[in-house]
Write a protein that holds these residues in place. Structure first.
Motif, PDB file in Angstrom:
ATOM      1  N   SER A 141     -67.508  25.820 -24.441  1.00  0.00           N
ATOM      2  CA  SER A 141     -67.096  25.134 -24.613  1.00  0.00           C
ATOM      3  C   SER A 141     -66.574  24.745 -23.160  1.00  0.00           C
ATOM      4  O   SER A 141     -65.445  25.772 -22.932  1.00  0.00           O
ATOM      5  N   ALA A 142     -67.161  23.707 -22.524  1.00  0.00           N
ATOM      6  CA  ALA A 142     -66.123  23.465 -20.666  1.00  0.00           C
ATOM      7  C   ALA A 142     -66.614  22.152 -20.101  1.00  0.00           C
ATOM      8  O   ALA A 142     -66.481  21.722 -20.831  1.00  0.00           O
ATOM      9  N   LEU A 143     -64.732  22.390 -19.265  1.00  0.00           N
ATOM     10  CA  LEU A 143     -64.393  21.149 -18.151  1.00  0.00           C
ATOM     11  C   LEU A 143     -64.810  21.510 -17.307  1.00  0.00           C
ATOM     12  O   LEU A 143     -64.547  22.216 -16.054  1.00  0.00           O
ATOM     13  N   TYR A 144     -65.801  20.418 -16.352  1.00  0.00           N
ATOM     14  CA  TYR A 144     -65.909  20.685 -14.628  1.00  0.00           C
ATOM     15  C   TYR A 144     -65.804  19.523 -14.374  1.00  0.00           C
ATOM     16  O   TYR A 144     -65.019  18.373 -14.426  1.00  0.00           O
ATOM     17  N   LEU A 145     -64.356  20.437 -13.530  1.00  0.00           N
ATOM     18  CA  LEU A 145     -63.131  18.816 -12.925  1.00  0.00           C
ATOM     19  C   LEU A 145     -64.767  17.945 -11.678  1.00  0.00           C
ATOM     20  O   LEU A 145     -65.551  18.059 -11.055  1.00  0.00           O
ATOM     21  N   ASN A 146     -63.715  17.062 -11.436  1.00  0.00           N
ATOM     22  CA  ASN A 146     -64.192  15.444 -10.231  1.00  0.00           C
ATOM     23  C   ASN A 146     -63.191  16.062  -9.480  1.00  0.00           C
ATOM     24  O   ASN A 146     -62.696  15.071  -8.726  1.00  0.00           O
ATOM     25  N   ASP A 147     -63.260  17.620  -9.265  1.00  0.00           N
ATOM     26  CA  ASP A 147     -62.933  17.760  -7.287  1.00  0.00           C
ATOM     27  C   ASP A 147     -64.024  17.257  -6.749  1.00  0.00           C
ATOM     28  O   ASP A 147     -63.962  18.635  -5.379  1.00  0.00           O
ATOM     29  N   GLY A 148     -65.491  17.451  -6.106  1.00  0.00           N
ATOM     30  CA  GLY A 148     -66.430  17.330  -5.205  1.00  0.00           C
ATOM     31  C   GLY A 148     -66.955  18.109  -5.463  1.00  0.00           C
ATOM     32  O   GLY A 148     -67.715  18.233  -4.670  1.00  0.00           O
ATOM     33  N   GLN A 149     -66.147  19.803  -6.070  1.00  0.00           N
ATOM     34  CA  GLN A 149     -66.745  20.954  -6.475  1.00  0.00           C
ATOM     35  C   GLN A 149     -67.596  21.156  -7.948  1.00  0.00           C
ATOM     36  O   GLN A 149     -68.470  21.805  -8.033  1.00  0.00           O
ATOM     37  N   GLY A 150     -67.242  20.070  -9.159  1.00  0.00           N
ATOM     38  CA  GLY A 150     -67.469  20.547 -10.370  1.00  0.00           C
ATOM     39  C   GLY A 150     -66.611  22.091 -11.045  1.00  0.00           C
ATOM     40  O   GLY A 150     -67.459  22.684 -11.547  1.00  0.00           O
ATOM     41  N   THR A 151     -65.324  22.462  -9.777  1.00  0.00           N
ATOM     42  CA  THR A 151     -64.670  23.599 -11.111  1.00  0.00           C
ATOM     43  C   THR A 151     -65.144  23.791 -12.398  1.00  0.00           C
ATOM     44  O   THR A 151     -64.353  22.205 -13.147  1.00  0.00           O
ATOM     45  N   LYS A 152     -65.426  24.494 -12.845  1.00  0.00           N
ATOM     46  CA  LYS A 152     -65.674  24.520 -14.327  1.00  0.00           C
ATOM     47  C   LYS A 152     -64.436  25.095 -14.949  1.00  0.00           C
ATOM     48  O   LYS A 152     -63.011  26.254 -14.244  1.00  0.00           O
ATOM     49  N   ILE A 153     -63.471  24.213 -15.906  1.00  0.00           N
ATOM     50  CA  ILE A 153     -62.474  25.009 -16.200  1.00  0.00           C
ATOM     51  C   ILE A 153     -62.769  25.648 -17.709  1.00  0.00           C
ATOM     52  O   ILE A 153     -63.334  24.759 -18.521  1.00  0.00           O
ATOM     53  N   LYS A 154     -62.001  26.387 -18.723  1.00  0.00           N
ATOM     54  CA  LYS A 154     -61.470  26.736 -19.513  1.00  0.00           C
ATOM     55  C   LYS A 154     -61.295  25.769 -20.404  1.00  0.00           C
ATOM     56  O   LYS A 154     -59.559  26.112 -19.801  1.00  0.00           O
ATOM     57  N   PRO A 155     -60.997  25.261 -21.479  1.00  0.00           N
ATOM     58  CA  PRO A 155     -60.207  23.955 -22.169  1.00  0.00           C
ATOM     59  C   PRO A 155     -59.237  24.457 -23.064  1.00  0.00           C
ATOM     60  O   PRO A 155     -59.729  25.771 -23.846  1.00  0.00           O
ATOM     61  N   GLU A 156     -58.267  24.048 -23.048  1.00  0.00           N
ATOM     62  CA  GLU A 156     -57.363  25.337 -24.487  1.00  0.00           C
ATOM     63  C   GLU A 156     -58.120  23.649 -25.949  1.00  0.00           C
ATOM     64  O   GLU A 156     -59.465  22.752 -25.310  1.00  0.00           O
ATOM     65  N   THR A 157     -58.759  24.471 -26.873  1.00  0.00           N
ATOM     66  CA  THR A 157     -59.077  24.103 -27.860  1.00  0.00           C
ATOM     67  C   THR A 157     -58.621  24.339 -29.057  1.00  0.00           C
ATOM     68  O   THR A 157     -58.267  24.431 -29.207  1.00  0.00           O
ATOM     69  N   GLY A 158     -59.067  23.019 -30.421  1.00  0.00           N
ATOM     70  CA  GLY A 158     -58.466  22.530 -31.576  1.00  0.00           C
ATOM     71  C   GLY A 158     -59.415  22.450 -32.316  1.00  0.00           C
ATOM     72  O   GLY A 158     -60.211  22.772 -32.159  1.00  0.00           O
TER      73      GLY A 158
END
Length: 174
Positions: A141-158
């Motif tokens: 699973s991934a999140l993409y930031l609203n930073d103008g570049q859509g930077t992909k981050i790996k979230p912590e998961t539960g």
């Protein structure tokens, strides 16, 4: 001294450029249910100060013990669905991807409600054998930031730990 400098340099090279504590977690994180019981698991987002534009989420579960029977987008913070929610009951997978125009930066301070829901999955216990099962947020699973570049981050998961008992536990299913 030279070895310590090399170790520090190796740590800096190995560490990610952008660390984030944003997380995708499941609510509730545990439960006890019996055959035929139906329950809802909320998929929630904790941005931890980041502004998130898109969530790409995959859940896995034990298909021999339970079945995902529905996905609710109602009250989701996601309003654009890149990949509509899909349930694969044979493999025990729920997946979806959606976005938030303008980004979601977290719950507003003082908000008494949990406005961080990105989806809800309805499960039914199908096993008649007592045991344990888990609903997991995939590490893919991934999140993409609203930073103008859509930077992909790996979230912590539960995850959600499910204890399956021999008899139904709910007098009414939600």
């Amino acid at each position: 001294m030279h070895i310590r400098s090399l170790a520090l340099a190796a740590l800096l090279v190995a560490s990610p450029l952008s660390a984030s504590a944003a997380s995708i977690y499941l609510d509730p994180d545990h439960g006890t249910y019996g055959p035929g019981d139906t329950f809802i698991v909320n998929i929630r987002l904790n941005t931890d100060g980041e502004c998130v534009n898109t969530a790409d989420v995959t859940l896995t579960y034990t298909p021999q013990s339970m079945r995902a029977v529905d996905f609710s987008k109602g009250n989701s913070i996601l309003s654009l669905w890149v990949n509509e929610p899909k349930i694969d009951t044979a493999k025990g997978i729920v997946s979806f991807a959606g976005g938030i125009p303008g980004g979601y930066c977290g719950r507003i301070q003082g908000d008494p409600s949990l406005t961080n829901t990105i989806g809800k999955v309805v499960f039914t216990v199908i096993s008649k054998t007592p045991g344990n099962a888990t609903i997991r947020t995939s590490p893919e699973s991934a999140l993409y930031l609203n930073d103008g570049q859509g930077t992909k981050i790996k979230p912590e998961t539960g995850n959600t730990a499910i204890k399956i008992v021999a008899e139904p536990t709910l007098t009414q299913n939600p």
